[in-house]
Scaffold this motif. Sequence first.
Motif, PDB file in Angstrom:
ATOM      1  N   LYS A 325       0.660 -10.517   8.168  1.00  0.00           N
ATOM      2  CA  LYS A 325       1.633  -9.828   7.327  1.00  0.00           C
ATOM      3  C   LYS A 325       0.953  -8.751   6.472  1.00  0.00           C
ATOM      4  O   LYS A 325       1.436  -7.631   6.360  1.00  0.00           O
ATOM      5  N   TYR A 328      -0.038  -5.844   8.562  1.00  0.00           N
ATOM      6  CA  TYR A 328       1.128  -5.054   8.926  1.00  0.00           C
ATOM      7  C   TYR A 328       1.565  -4.173   7.760  1.00  0.00           C
ATOM      8  O   TYR A 328       1.933  -3.011   7.939  1.00  0.00           O
ATOM      9  N   LYS A 332       1.995  -0.146   7.685  1.00  0.00           N
ATOM     10  CA  LYS A 332       3.218   0.478   7.201  1.00  0.00           C
ATOM     11  C   LYS A 332       2.972   1.591   6.190  1.00  0.00           C
ATOM     12  O   LYS A 332       3.799   2.484   6.029  1.00  0.00           O
TER      13      LYS A 332
END
Lengths: 440, 124
Positions: A325, A328, A332
């Motif tokens: 997470k 990621y 982003k």
Amino acid sequence: MTADNNWLKLQDWIVEKVNSTNGALIPMDSENMVQREGPEKDYQFFLENASRTMIRFKKPERLIRMIVRIIDEQVKVSHTAMLVRRKGNDYFTLIDSKGSEGMKIPVGFIRLTFENSLIRFFNERHNFKLSDTGAVDYKEVLNLIQRDETFRKDKELSTLASMTLKQMELLKANFCVPIYYKKELIGVFVLGKKLSNRKFSRQEISFFTTLANDVAMALSNAQLIEDLQEKIYEVHKLYEREHRIFIHTAISLAAAIDARDPYTHGHTERVTQYSLAIAEELNEIPEAEEYGNFKETLHISALLHDVGKIGVPDSILNKKSALTKVEYEKVKEHSNTGAAILYPIRELGDIAKEVRAHHEKYDGTGYPDGLKGSEIPFIARIIAVADTYDAITSDRPYRQKKMSEVAVQVVKDNSGTQFDPIIVSAFLLAYRKGKLLQGA
Amino acid sequence: MVKLLVVDYQVDICDFVKSFFKDRGFEVFVAHDGKEALSVIESTGSDIVLLDMKMPVMDGMTTLKAMRTMDLDTKVIMVTAIEDTDLAEEAKHHGVVEYITKPLLLEQLERTVMTVAEQIKMAG
Ligand SMILES: [Fe+2]
């Protein structure tokens, strides 16, 4: 463009530090404890804020000021200063300095050239013969010179060491921590004596060297961004003179960014190709008319849409398994970073908007701003379709290669949720004409 | 003891240079503008003056010219951030020993002041 010069690492470091020390970031001896409400909280807050600000405004000097201030407040020393070599200068000068009257060396007052023995000592890395951290303690070196026979036998080293001590005396320095970037000396932390008259503890020394690394990272990252902006700006200047050369140069810049990510090799090129093909089917649409030069803006936006990936560590880009997470979240950030790189270039301000929005979704569930429908710039909506299509059809590390029919189905299924239906229909037209095959 | 006057608008520079030359056996005075400098020179009879160029109230060049009308044998060393050969020429014309630009090499400042101090001691 390696993971080394990644400013996000600094944030990593802060997060890691915060976690590993339960919030008490500064390894302090009890004598240095500041009797104040939650100083560690302050420190954490300041440093995190500083690093963010630094990233946003490309001002590593703010971080340096913050660090110097924190050392001055928390590790009680007579004075603290930071010597840095600025781009284009062949000498080091103080960019920040704190301390009591007379002890503080005024900012910008002195300069140290490469002939200066202190600079030579650190630059030629003789200091590593004396300490594994590279940091130099005045008293320790003095001891070596006076007492250590083998050290004294090395005439060249001991002479340079004593000249270095003279320089430290001039700076009233008891402790110096070199700052390297890729083995090149870019700065020196200068510390006076501890007010308690004690030696610096091992914890403090390792803390200083960690800070030195962060400063190196911050300075080099700011430099990287500045260089990149200069390059993009040059490219844009070229555009005004020779349009064709501009596109070519933008392509090579895009290719350089692409090259970092082995799994999506050629991604930028293909997304540009697909975006232009989709646009072919969108002729005379009012949204396109609103752009001064629609095709042009689309072309450049597509070429530069992932420029912000420069801020994503190689370790994440090259990862074969699925991203965590946290990882990621880092990935982003690239649309935001890309826009931040392009915004300051006035002529590319419009491109920045498109780059920022290329991961927005039509239903408002995308990032970074959660824009919805027509709030999303039109070109960004086109790039979003092309981007997703390429992600599915090319061999990404976390996904097996899928047939283009499957990709088309995904695009269709997400029409109206992830994608603008008008663009999806243009996409389908282009697909049927065979324009969305690799290298078509 | 050789009397040294440090004239600089920046307080921290004055503090630092004062402490630096105090450690080297000088009696050090400070002033933050030209006018203040002139009155200190008059009252203390400074041997060496480190003179900044850009200052409020009275700038370095005006101060230098004023000093020359006072018929003093005070030695003047210009220490300024202004890198200007014309200005340096003019300063030299008014008998300035050395024109040092900031950021400066500390050894150079030290050496220049020490040399001048030696000359003063020998003459005096
Ligand atoms: Fe992207």
